[in-house]
Scaffold this motif. Structure first.
Motif, PDB file in Angstrom:
ATOM      1  N   ALA A 115     -57.492  19.957 -38.977  1.00  0.00           N
ATOM      2  CA  ALA A 115     -56.805  20.473 -40.113  1.00  0.00           C
ATOM      3  C   ALA A 115     -56.285  22.112 -40.171  1.00  0.00           C
ATOM      4  O   ALA A 115     -55.535  22.355 -40.648  1.00  0.00           O
ATOM      5  N   PHE A 116     -57.461  22.386 -39.332  1.00  0.00           N
ATOM      6  CA  PHE A 116     -57.451  24.330 -39.151  1.00  0.00           C
ATOM      7  C   PHE A 116     -56.607  24.250 -38.213  1.00  0.00           C
ATOM      8  O   PHE A 116     -56.661  24.791 -37.261  1.00  0.00           O
ATOM      9  N   VAL A 117     -55.312  25.256 -38.583  1.00  0.00           N
ATOM     10  CA  VAL A 117     -53.816  25.066 -38.250  1.00  0.00           C
ATOM     11  C   VAL A 117     -54.378  26.394 -37.324  1.00  0.00           C
ATOM     12  O   VAL A 117     -53.439  26.433 -36.439  1.00  0.00           O
ATOM     13  N   GLU A 118     -55.027  27.572 -37.914  1.00  0.00           N
ATOM     14  CA  GLU A 118     -55.464  28.554 -37.107  1.00  0.00           C
ATOM     15  C   GLU A 118     -55.751  28.704 -35.925  1.00  0.00           C
ATOM     16  O   GLU A 118     -55.183  28.952 -35.066  1.00  0.00           O
ATOM     17  N   ALA A 119     -56.518  27.638 -35.828  1.00  0.00           N
ATOM     18  CA  ALA A 119     -57.561  27.020 -34.631  1.00  0.00           C
ATOM     19  C   ALA A 119     -55.998  26.767 -33.875  1.00  0.00           C
ATOM     20  O   ALA A 119     -56.436  27.137 -32.275  1.00  0.00           O
ATOM     21  N   TRP A 120     -55.511  26.001 -34.420  1.00  0.00           N
ATOM     22  CA  TRP A 120     -54.432  24.922 -33.135  1.00  0.00           C
ATOM     23  C   TRP A 120     -53.640  26.404 -32.730  1.00  0.00           C
ATOM     24  O   TRP A 120     -53.184  26.193 -31.530  1.00  0.00           O
ATOM     25  N   PHE A 121     -53.265  27.077 -34.003  1.00  0.00           N
ATOM     26  CA  PHE A 121     -52.479  28.534 -32.629  1.00  0.00           C
ATOM     27  C   PHE A 121     -53.195  28.842 -32.627  1.00  0.00           C
ATOM     28  O   PHE A 121     -52.735  29.165 -31.247  1.00  0.00           O
ATOM     29  N   ASN A 122     -54.087  29.680 -32.635  1.00  0.00           N
ATOM     30  CA  ASN A 122     -54.652  30.219 -31.695  1.00  0.00           C
ATOM     31  C   ASN A 122     -54.959  29.779 -30.387  1.00  0.00           C
ATOM     32  O   ASN A 122     -55.445  30.964 -29.286  1.00  0.00           O
ATOM     33  N   LEU A 123     -55.373  29.185 -29.893  1.00  0.00           N
ATOM     34  CA  LEU A 123     -55.813  27.837 -28.615  1.00  0.00           C
ATOM     35  C   LEU A 123     -54.199  27.964 -28.068  1.00  0.00           C
ATOM     36  O   LEU A 123     -54.502  28.224 -26.922  1.00  0.00           O
ATOM     37  N   ALA A 124     -53.312  27.741 -29.047  1.00  0.00           N
ATOM     38  CA  ALA A 124     -52.239  27.604 -28.364  1.00  0.00           C
ATOM     39  C   ALA A 124     -51.993  29.103 -27.403  1.00  0.00           C
ATOM     40  O   ALA A 124     -51.206  29.603 -26.208  1.00  0.00           O
ATOM     41  N   GLY A 125     -51.983  30.314 -27.833  1.00  0.00           N
ATOM     42  CA  GLY A 125     -52.160  31.138 -28.009  1.00  0.00           C
ATOM     43  C   GLY A 125     -52.357  31.740 -25.958  1.00  0.00           C
ATOM     44  O   GLY A 125     -52.198  32.623 -24.751  1.00  0.00           O
ATOM     45  N   LEU A 126     -53.644  31.225 -26.352  1.00  0.00           N
ATOM     46  CA  LEU A 126     -54.569  31.280 -24.993  1.00  0.00           C
ATOM     47  C   LEU A 126     -54.359  30.728 -24.533  1.00  0.00           C
ATOM     48  O   LEU A 126     -54.286  31.553 -22.652  1.00  0.00           O
ATOM     49  N   MET A 127     -53.169  29.457 -24.269  1.00  0.00           N
ATOM     50  CA  MET A 127     -52.975  28.745 -22.949  1.00  0.00           C
ATOM     51  C   MET A 127     -51.840  29.101 -22.908  1.00  0.00           C
ATOM     52  O   MET A 127     -51.873  29.465 -21.517  1.00  0.00           O
ATOM     53  N   SER A 128     -50.992  29.848 -23.254  1.00  0.00           N
ATOM     54  CA  SER A 128     -50.261  30.376 -23.384  1.00  0.00           C
ATOM     55  C   SER A 128     -50.011  31.972 -22.305  1.00  0.00           C
ATOM     56  O   SER A 128     -49.475  31.960 -21.127  1.00  0.00           O
ATOM     57  N   GLU A 129     -51.677  32.647 -22.594  1.00  0.00           N
ATOM     58  CA  GLU A 129     -51.714  33.156 -21.977  1.00  0.00           C
ATOM     59  C   GLU A 129     -52.133  33.401 -20.429  1.00  0.00           C
ATOM     60  O   GLU A 129     -51.611  34.232 -19.145  1.00  0.00           O
ATOM     61  N   GLN A 130     -52.668  32.223 -20.548  1.00  0.00           N
ATOM     62  CA  GLN A 130     -53.250  31.460 -19.274  1.00  0.00           C
ATOM     63  C   GLN A 130     -52.026  30.590 -18.372  1.00  0.00           C
ATOM     64  O   GLN A 130     -52.443  30.374 -17.436  1.00  0.00           O
ATOM     65  N   GLY A 131     -50.489  30.523 -19.061  1.00  0.00           N
ATOM     66  CA  GLY A 131     -49.384  30.100 -18.085  1.00  0.00           C
ATOM     67  C   GLY A 131     -49.446  29.149 -17.712  1.00  0.00           C
ATOM     68  O   GLY A 131     -49.099  28.441 -17.800  1.00  0.00           O
ATOM     69  N   ARG A 132     -49.759  27.926 -19.090  1.00  0.00           N
ATOM     70  CA  ARG A 132     -50.657  26.896 -19.280  1.00  0.00           C
ATOM     71  C   ARG A 132     -49.802  26.252 -20.719  1.00  0.00           C
ATOM     72  O   ARG A 132     -50.160  25.974 -21.376  1.00  0.00           O
ATOM     73  N   ASP A 133     -48.444  26.471 -21.057  1.00  0.00           N
ATOM     74  CA  ASP A 133     -47.510  26.415 -21.434  1.00  0.00           C
ATOM     75  C   ASP A 133     -46.777  25.063 -21.917  1.00  0.00           C
ATOM     76  O   ASP A 133     -46.510  24.959 -23.349  1.00  0.00           O
ATOM     77  N   ALA A 134     -46.957  23.543 -21.697  1.00  0.00           N
ATOM     78  CA  ALA A 134     -47.433  22.695 -22.117  1.00  0.00           C
ATOM     79  C   ALA A 134     -48.463  22.862 -22.913  1.00  0.00           C
ATOM     80  O   ALA A 134     -47.737  21.383 -23.734  1.00  0.00           O
ATOM     81  N   SER A 135     -49.589  22.276 -22.532  1.00  0.00           N
ATOM     82  CA  SER A 135     -50.500  22.622 -23.346  1.00  0.00           C
ATOM     83  C   SER A 135     -50.248  23.679 -24.569  1.00  0.00           C
ATOM     84  O   SER A 135     -50.429  22.992 -25.468  1.00  0.00           O
ATOM     85  N   ALA A 136     -50.057  24.467 -23.959  1.00  0.00           N
ATOM     86  CA  ALA A 136     -49.103  25.757 -25.881  1.00  0.00           C
ATOM     87  C   ALA A 136     -48.346  25.192 -26.743  1.00  0.00           C
ATOM     88  O   ALA A 136     -48.610  25.311 -27.583  1.00  0.00           O
ATOM     89  N   ARG A 137     -47.656  24.027 -25.680  1.00  0.00           N
ATOM     90  CA  ARG A 137     -46.147  23.571 -26.569  1.00  0.00           C
ATOM     91  C   ARG A 137     -46.982  22.794 -27.702  1.00  0.00           C
ATOM     92  O   ARG A 137     -46.519  21.964 -28.893  1.00  0.00           O
ATOM     93  N   ARG A 138     -48.057  21.444 -27.226  1.00  0.00           N
ATOM     94  CA  ARG A 138     -48.872  20.582 -27.629  1.00  0.00           C
ATOM     95  C   ARG A 138     -49.186  21.050 -28.951  1.00  0.00           C
ATOM     96  O   ARG A 138     -48.960  21.232 -30.247  1.00  0.00           O
ATOM     97  N   HIS A 139     -50.108  22.639 -28.565  1.00  0.00           N
ATOM     98  CA  HIS A 139     -50.375  23.107 -29.840  1.00  0.00           C
ATOM     99  C   HIS A 139     -50.313  23.607 -30.968  1.00  0.00           C
ATOM    100  O   HIS A 139     -50.617  23.239 -31.713  1.00  0.00           O
ATOM    101  N   LEU A 140     -48.845  24.803 -30.444  1.00  0.00           N
ATOM    102  CA  LEU A 140     -47.850  25.119 -31.519  1.00  0.00           C
ATOM    103  C   LEU A 140     -47.425  23.750 -32.378  1.00  0.00           C
ATOM    104  O   LEU A 140     -47.214  23.744 -33.605  1.00  0.00           O
ATOM    105  N   GLN A 141     -46.919  23.274 -31.432  1.00  0.00           N
ATOM    106  CA  GLN A 141     -46.303  21.518 -32.660  1.00  0.00           C
ATOM    107  C   GLN A 141     -47.359  21.288 -33.087  1.00  0.00           C
ATOM    108  O   GLN A 141     -46.948  20.674 -34.382  1.00  0.00           O
ATOM    109  N   LYS A 142     -48.682  20.929 -33.279  1.00  0.00           N
ATOM    110  CA  LYS A 142     -49.549  20.696 -33.861  1.00  0.00           C
ATOM    111  C   LYS A 142     -49.441  21.481 -34.946  1.00  0.00           C
ATOM    112  O   LYS A 142     -49.300  21.273 -36.267  1.00  0.00           O
ATOM    113  N   ALA A 143     -49.616  22.379 -34.662  1.00  0.00           N
ATOM    114  CA  ALA A 143     -49.161  23.300 -35.716  1.00  0.00           C
ATOM    115  C   ALA A 143     -48.267  23.437 -37.004  1.00  0.00           C
ATOM    116  O   ALA A 143     -48.896  23.906 -38.044  1.00  0.00           O
TER     117      ALA A 143
END
Length: 373
Positions: A282-310
């Motif tokens: 339930a560590f929401v900031e970890a989901w959010f920051n991991l999404a940001g990292l995925m987005s920086e790497q161009g992995r938009d699908a993964s970033a989307r899933r992590h943002l939705q979870k957050a």
């Protein structure tokens, strides 16, 4: 500081600084037994912040000094969290006897003692009175008058708080005269009248049995200080040492991930974000920051899933809503981007990002109108 009804069940306690009088691991065990949670550091889920008195000793050795504590107190109060002193926390858990019944309000104490309200609140937060919040006792009023005299003589609230705990029980000071000054040439020191016992404000209390947990608590505090100063590599190493001692610390893993990310170690950062999430799903900031990292790497699908979870974990967390809106906009999903920007504006109507979201809604409306035309 006003008394606030605090119930342990369901509460999430975060700590700033180590406890001076009680090992944190034992306090965490007792909080868990009473159906709450206790963690080092602060996250969005933190409802109550415990200020350990060892923060005072460290403040005396840093450039920011007591001003750093004041900023942290103001920030946590502004975030709507309940602030609790170390003694107040131990009393709440039933690990420390409550003082005698009292009846003085905060305002009454201020009026009768002439101690500035801000100083009263900070001294209460660091247990310079019998009670850590209102209602206060008559002995607290005596102490407040003494402290007001010290402040008028040039002592800071921090020097007072650091000093009084060296004299034994705080209540014992009610029968003693305190003065500012020092036979050793330190104008901010506080001493008992007659010079029999100088209370050195730069030192702290005898930590006694709490020493057993100091290694981990000191490491964590040192890591936080290194991170704040911009020494990301040093901070990451210190957080790693914390994790070696306590592998279950999700916040240490999260903080280490942030430092690794800032230092350009994306793969290692992703690993530690994932580690933090595994330790605390339930560590929401970890989901959010991991999404940001995925987005920086161009992995938009993964970033989307992590943002939705957050967003699912914390519906009032505005940042992932904004970032997901931007992802949807870039993907050409304009209606969904608009919906998310509208939701963001419900959560944040005043910031610079709110202005961007409002322009995004206007742009989408124009595009949709053109399409319909």
């Amino acid at each position: 500081m006003t008394a606030t009804a605090v119930s342990v069940p369901g509460a999430v306690f975060g700590t700033i600084g180590a406890l001076a009088a009680f090992p944190l691991r034992l306090a965490a065990r007792e909080v868990e037994r009473q159906h709450g949670q206790l963690r080092r550091g602060i996250t969005r889920r933190t409802t109550h912040v415990v200020f350990g008195r060892t923060v005072l000793a460290k403040a005396g050795l840093t450039k920011s000094g007591d001003a750093g504590i004041e900023r942290r107190v103001a920030a946590e109060r502004a975030a709507g969290r309940t602030l609790i002193s170390e003694n107040g926390f131990l009393r709440l858990l039933g690990l420390m006897k409550a003082p005698e019944a009292s009846s003085l309000s905060r305002q009454s104490l201020i009026e009768q003692s002439r101690l500035p309200g801000a100083d009263l609140d900070l001294l209460s937060l660091f247990d310079a009175f019998e009670h850590d919040c209102e209602p206060y006792s008559f002995r607290d009023l005596i102490l407040a008058r003494k402290y007001a005299g010290l402040v008028a003589g040039g002592a800071s609230w921090g020097a007072i708080a650091r000093s009084v705990h060296r004299s034994g029980p705080v209540a014992s000071l009610t029968a003693k005269s305190l003065n500012v000054g020092s036979q050793h040439g330190r104008p901010d020191a506080i001493y008992l009248e007659g010079g029999q016992s100088e209370l050195d404000g730069q030192l702290l209390f005898d930590l006694g049995a709490a020493q057993g947990d100091d290694t981990l608590e000191d490491l964590f505090a040192e890591a936080e200080a290194a991170e704040e100063s911009g020494d990301h590599e040093g901070a990451a190493n210190l957080y790693q040492r914390c994790l070696a001692i306590d592998p279950s610390d999700a916040i240490a893993a999260f903080n280490r991930a942030n430092c690794l990310r800032a230092g350009g170690h994306a793969a290692d950062a992703a690993h530690d974000y994932a580690r933090a999430i595994k330790l605390d799903p339930a560590f929401v900031e970890a989901w959010f920051n991991l999404a940001g990292l995925m987005s920086e790497q161009g992995r938009d699908a993964s970033a989307r899933r992590h943002l939705q979870k957050a967003i699912a974990l914390d519906k009032n967390y505005a940042d992932p809503v904004f970032n997901l809106a931007r992802l949807e906009f870039d993907a050409g999903n304009l209606p969904e981007a608009r919906r998310l920007w509208v939701r963001y504006l419900e959560l944040d109507a005043d910031s610079e990002w709110a202005g961007v979201a409002a322009k995004g809604v206007q742009f989408v409306d124009m595009q949709l109108a053109r399409t319909a035309g």
